[in-house]
Design a protein around this motif. Structure first.
Motif, mmCIF file in Angstrom:
data_model
loop_
_atom_site.group_PDB
_atom_site.id
_atom_site.type_symbol
_atom_site.label_atom_id
_atom_site.label_comp_id
_atom_site.label_asym_id
_atom_site.label_seq_id
_atom_site.Cartn_x
_atom_site.Cartn_y
_atom_site.Cartn_z
ATOM 1 N N LYS A 108 10.276 24.558 0.022
ATOM 2 C CA LYS A 108 9.800 25.644 -0.824
ATOM 3 C C LYS A 108 10.921 26.276 -1.651
ATOM 4 O O LYS A 108 10.657 27.112 -2.510
ATOM 5 N N GLY A 109 12.148 25.875 -1.416
ATOM 6 C CA GLY A 109 13.257 26.370 -2.222
ATOM 7 C C GLY A 109 14.085 27.441 -1.575
ATOM 8 O O GLY A 109 15.006 27.965 -2.206
ATOM 9 N N TYR A 110 13.830 27.826 -0.322
ATOM 10 C CA TYR A 110 14.614 28.857 0.351
ATOM 11 C C TYR A 110 15.646 28.201 1.273
ATOM 12 O O TYR A 110 15.329 27.260 1.986
ATOM 13 N N TYR A 122 16.493 32.427 -2.518
ATOM 14 C CA TYR A 122 15.645 31.414 -3.153
ATOM 15 C C TYR A 122 16.494 30.532 -4.064
ATOM 16 O O TYR A 122 17.223 31.027 -4.927
ATOM 17 N N ARG A 123 16.429 29.206 -3.861
ATOM 18 C CA ARG A 123 17.197 28.246 -4.654
ATOM 19 C C ARG A 123 16.281 27.219 -5.328
ATOM 20 O O ARG A 123 16.752 26.210 -5.850
ATOM 21 N N GLY A 124 14.981 27.483 -5.312
ATOM 22 C CA GLY A 124 14.031 26.491 -5.809
ATOM 23 C C GLY A 124 14.101 26.235 -7.297
ATOM 24 O O GLY A 124 13.540 25.243 -7.789
ATOM 25 N N ASP A 125 14.775 27.127 -8.066
ATOM 26 C CA ASP A 125 14.877 26.924 -9.518
ATOM 27 C C ASP A 125 16.166 26.232 -9.920
ATOM 28 O O ASP A 125 16.442 26.065 -11.104
ATOM 29 N N ARG A 126 16.996 25.834 -8.965
ATOM 30 C CA ARG A 126 18.274 25.198 -9.272
ATOM 31 C C ARG A 126 18.079 23.692 -9.523
ATOM 32 O O ARG A 126 17.378 23.022 -8.751
ATOM 33 N N PRO A 127 18.692 23.145 -10.581
ATOM 34 C CA PRO A 127 18.539 21.712 -10.878
ATOM 35 C C PRO A 127 18.966 20.817 -9.722
ATOM 36 O O PRO A 127 18.364 19.763 -9.502
ATOM 37 N N ILE A 130 15.837 20.814 -7.540
ATOM 38 C CA ILE A 130 14.656 20.217 -8.173
ATOM 39 C C ILE A 130 14.817 18.709 -8.299
ATOM 40 O O ILE A 130 13.920 17.925 -7.944
ATOM 41 N N GLN A 141 24.801 19.939 -10.515
ATOM 42 C CA GLN A 141 24.667 21.066 -11.432
ATOM 43 C C GLN A 141 26.010 21.763 -11.533
ATOM 44 O O GLN A 141 26.623 22.106 -10.523
#
Length: 572
Positions: A108-110, A122-127, A130, A141
Motif C-alpha cells: 500500500k506504500g507505507y 507514506y512512500r507509495g508515490d515514489r518512483p 511504483i 530515483q
C-alpha cells in the motif's frame, strides 16, 4: 685565405651551416609534437576523468544492486515482520559506508521497517516504489534531501513471497557523492569540469550549485555536449560556448546515466604557445653559446691534441720508447705524462702478460674439465635417486592398494572394528607418503594439475585428523575448531588439500611430546567470485629453530633425519 682554412673558422662554419638548420627543423618538429602531445594529453585527461567517475558510479551501483538482491531474498525480509527486518536493515547500513537508509514498504506504500526506526510514512508515490511494484527488476530515483541538501539515489526491488506474490518493496538509499568518490571535486585545471546527468539530461552532479534550485534538480538536456551525448552517444565532441571553443568527452553508464567532462580549448593552447616561445629562446641562446664556445675550445685544444695523436699512433705501432712534452698543468699536461709512463710500462709488461695469459688459459681449461665432470656425476646421481624413489613407491603402492581394498571389504562386514579402521587409515597415510614421491617427480616436470570437486571442508578436516591419529598412534588430543558459517561445500582439489593437512598435522605430532594440537579453519574473505579460507595448525611442541626455518621447504630436507620422506612440506 689562411683564416678560412683554420680549424677555428671551420668549427664556426660547421656549427652555423650544420647545426643551425638541424636546430630549426628540430624546433619545428618539437613544437609540432608538443602540439599533438598537448592535444592528446588533454584528451587523455578528459578520458581518465570520465572513466574514473563512470567506474566509481557503476561499481557502487553494482554493489547496491547486489545488496538489494540479497536483502529481497532473505527470509527475515520476506516475512514482512518488523522485529525480524529491523536488525538486518540496521546491520546492512552499518556494513556499507555509502548507505544511509534501508527500509521495507508494504504494497500500500507505507514503510514497514527502517534502519533508523523513524515514524511510519507514506512512500507509495515514489518512483522507486511504483516501478518496483510494476515489475522493474531494480528501480532508481535521484532526489535532493530536504534536510541534508545532498543529492541521493534510492533503489528499490520487489519482495516476492514463496507463493510468487509481491508482499512489499525493499529500498536502500545512498548519497551520490559517496557513490562516486570524486564528485565533490568535479572542477580541475583552470576551466575543466565534469557533470553527471540522468537518462533525460537532469543534473545529478555539477560543480556549480546554481543547477540545484529549491531542492529541485535542473535539466541540461539542451546544453550542447549533454545533448550530443543523449542523441548520438559520441564520446568526443567540440562546440562553441559563450564565444569560446570547448572540447568534451562523454560516456553513457549501464544504468542510463551520462558523464560529460569538458575543458576550454584555449587552456591547452596556451601551454603550446608558452612551449614554443621557451623553445625558441633556449634554441637561440644555445646556438650562440655553442658557436662561441666551439671556436674558443678549438684554439685551446688543437695543439695538444695533435701531439697526443702522434704519440697514440706511435704506441699503436709498438714504439714504446717514444716520449711527448706538453708544458701545461691541466688535463692535457697530465695526459701527456700519463702517455709517457704508459709507454714505458707497456713495454715491460707485454711479455709478462703474454706468459700469464698462456698460463691462465691452460689452468682454466683444466678446471673446466673438472667442473664438467663433477656436474655430470651430480646430475647422474640426482637422476638415479629420483628413479629409485619413483620405482620404489610405484612397486610398493600396488600391494598397498590391495591392502586398502581388502580392508575396505572387511570394514563393510565389520564397520565398528577399531583394528580394521586403524589398518585402513594407516594404509591411507602410507599411500599419501607414496603420493608425495609421485608429486615430487611430477612437480619437477611441471605435470601437477589441480582438480575441482565439491568438498565439505569440515568433513575433509576431520578425515585428515583421523588419518594422522591412525598412522601415528598418538594419544595427544587433536582439536578441530571452525566457525558455524563454514557449512556449504566448496570447489577445491580434495586430494591435494588432504595431503597438505596430513603433512602439517603429522609434523606437529612428531615434534609434540605432550600437550595438544589444534587445527583451526577460518573464513578470511568472501566476495561474489571466491572465498578465502585459512587452515592453521598449532601445537605445544618443541618448535623449529631459526637455522631450520629457511630449509624446511627444500626437497628431502628433514629436521629429524629418522622421520618421513623429507618431501611433505616441499610439495605442500
Amino acid at each position: 685565405m689562411k683564416s678560412i682554412n683554420s680549424l677555428k673558422f671551420k668549427i664556426g662554419a660547421f656549427v652555423i651551416l650544420g647545426i643551425l638548420p638541424a636546430a630549426c627543423l628540430s624546433f619545428l618538429f618539437a613544437t609540432s609534437l608538443a602540439s599533438e602531445s598537448l592535444a592528446k594529453k588533454t584528451e587523455e585527461i578528459l578520458e581518465i576523468k570520465v572513466a574514473k567517475i563512470r567506474d566509481n558510479i557503476e561499481n557502487s551501483d553494482r554493489i547496491n544492486t547486489g545488496i538489494l538482491r540479497f536483502l529481497s531474498s532473505q527470509p527475515e525480509i520476506v516475512s514482512m515482520n518488523p522485529d525480524e527486518q529491523i536488525p538486518m536493515l540496521t546491520n546492512t547500513v552499518a556494513s556499507y559506508s555509502q548507505l544511509y537508509r534501508a527500509m521495507t514498504i508494504d504494497p500500500k506504500g507505507y514503510n514497514v521497517s527502517r534502519n533508523d526506526s523513524r515514524e511510519r510514512k507514506y512512500r507509495g508515490d515514489r518512483p522507486y516504489f511504483i516501478n518496483a511494484i510494476e515489475g522493474e527488476e531494480i528501480s532508481r530515483q535521484v532526489l535532493v534531501g530536504r534536510t541534508t541538501g545532498q543529492t541521493s539515489i534510492c533503489m528499490g526491488r520487489a519482495i516476492v513471497a514463496p507463493s510468487t506474490e509481491i508482499v512489499g518493496v525493499v529500498t536502500i538509499c545512498s548519497y551520490l557523492n559517496k557513490m562516486a568518490q570524486h564528485l565533490e571535486q568535479l572542477s580541475f585545471g583552470k576551466t575543466g569540469y565534469a557533470i553527471v546527468v540522468d537518462r533525460n539530461g537532469i543534473v545529478l552532479a555539477h560543480p556549480n550549485p546554481a543547477y540545484r534550485v529549491a531542492d529541485e534538480l535542473q535539466s541540461l538536456a539542451d546544453f550542447a555536449p549533454v545533448k550530443n551525448l543523449l542523441e548520438n552517444g559520441n564520446k568526443n565532441f567540440k562546440f562553441q560556448y559563450e564565444g569560446e571553443t570547448w572540447v568534451s568527452q562523454g560516456t553513457r553508464l549501464d544504468n542510463g546515466w551520462g558523464v560529460v567532462v569538458l575543458m576550454s580549448e584555449a587552456e591547452f593552447l596556451a601551454d603550446e604557445k608558452n612551449f614554443k616561445e621557451t623553445m625558441a629562446f633556449i634554441g637561440i641562446l644555445s646556438i650562440i653559446g655553442l658557436v662561441t664556445g666551439s671556436i674558443a675550445l678549438a684554439n685551446y685544444t688543437i695543439a695538444p691534441i695533435s701531439k697526443l695523436t702522434e704519440m697514440a699512433i706511435a704506441l699503436s705501432h709498438g714504439q714504446y720508447d717514444r716520449r711527448i712534452r706538453i708544458d701545461r698543468q691541466d688535463e692535457f699536461g697530465i695526459l701527456a705524462n700519463t702517455f709517457n709512463q704508459m709507454s714505458k710500462k707497456i713495454g715491460l709488461k707485454q711479455q709478462y702478460l703474454e706468459a700469464a695469459v698462456k698460463k691462465q688459459t691452460k689452468a682454466i681449461q683444466q678446471d673446466s674439465k673438472k667442473v664438467a665432470a663433477a656436474l655430470a656425476r651430480a646430475e647422474k646421481a640426482d637422476r638415479a635417486k629420483e628413479e629409485f624413489l619413483f620405482k620404489l613407491s610405484h612397486e610398493l603402492k600396488t600391494p598397498l592398494n590391495a591392502i586398502i581394498g581388502y580392508a575396505n571389504q572387511i570394514k563393510k562386514n565389520q564397520p565398528n572394528d577399531k583394528d580394521i579402521n586403524t589398518i585402513l587409515q594407516s594404509a591411507k597415510y602410507l599411500s599419501l607418503m607414496f603420493e608425495d614421491i609421485f608429486n615430487y617427480n611430477k612437480s619437477k616436470k611441471s605435470e601437477i594439475i589441480l582438480e575441482n570437486e565439491p568438498t565439505d571442508l569440515v568433513e575433509l578436516s576431520n578425515e585428515a585428523i583421523e588419518i594422522v591419529k591412525a598412522s601415528s598412534q598418538t594419544q595427544l588430543p587433536i582439536n578441530f575448531n571452525y566457525s558455524d558459517r563454514i557449512l556449504d561445500p566448496v570447489l577445491i582439489d580434495r586430494k591435494r588439500l588432504t595431503q597438505v593437512l596430513v603433512n602439517l598435522l603429522n609434523n606437529a605430532v612428531k615434534f609434540t611430546p605432550d600437550g595438544a594440537i589444534e587445527l583451526k579453519l577460518s573464513k578470511i574473505e568472501e566476495n561474489l567470485h571466491e572465498i578465502t579460507f585459512e587452515f592453521a595448525v598449532t601445537d605445544t611442541g618443541i618448535g623449529i629453530s631459526s637455522e631450520h626455518l629457511n630449509k624446511i621447504f627444500q626437497d628431502f630436507y628433514q629436521v629429524n633425519q629418522n622421520s618421513g620422506t623429507g618431501l611433505g612440506l616441499s610439495i605442500s
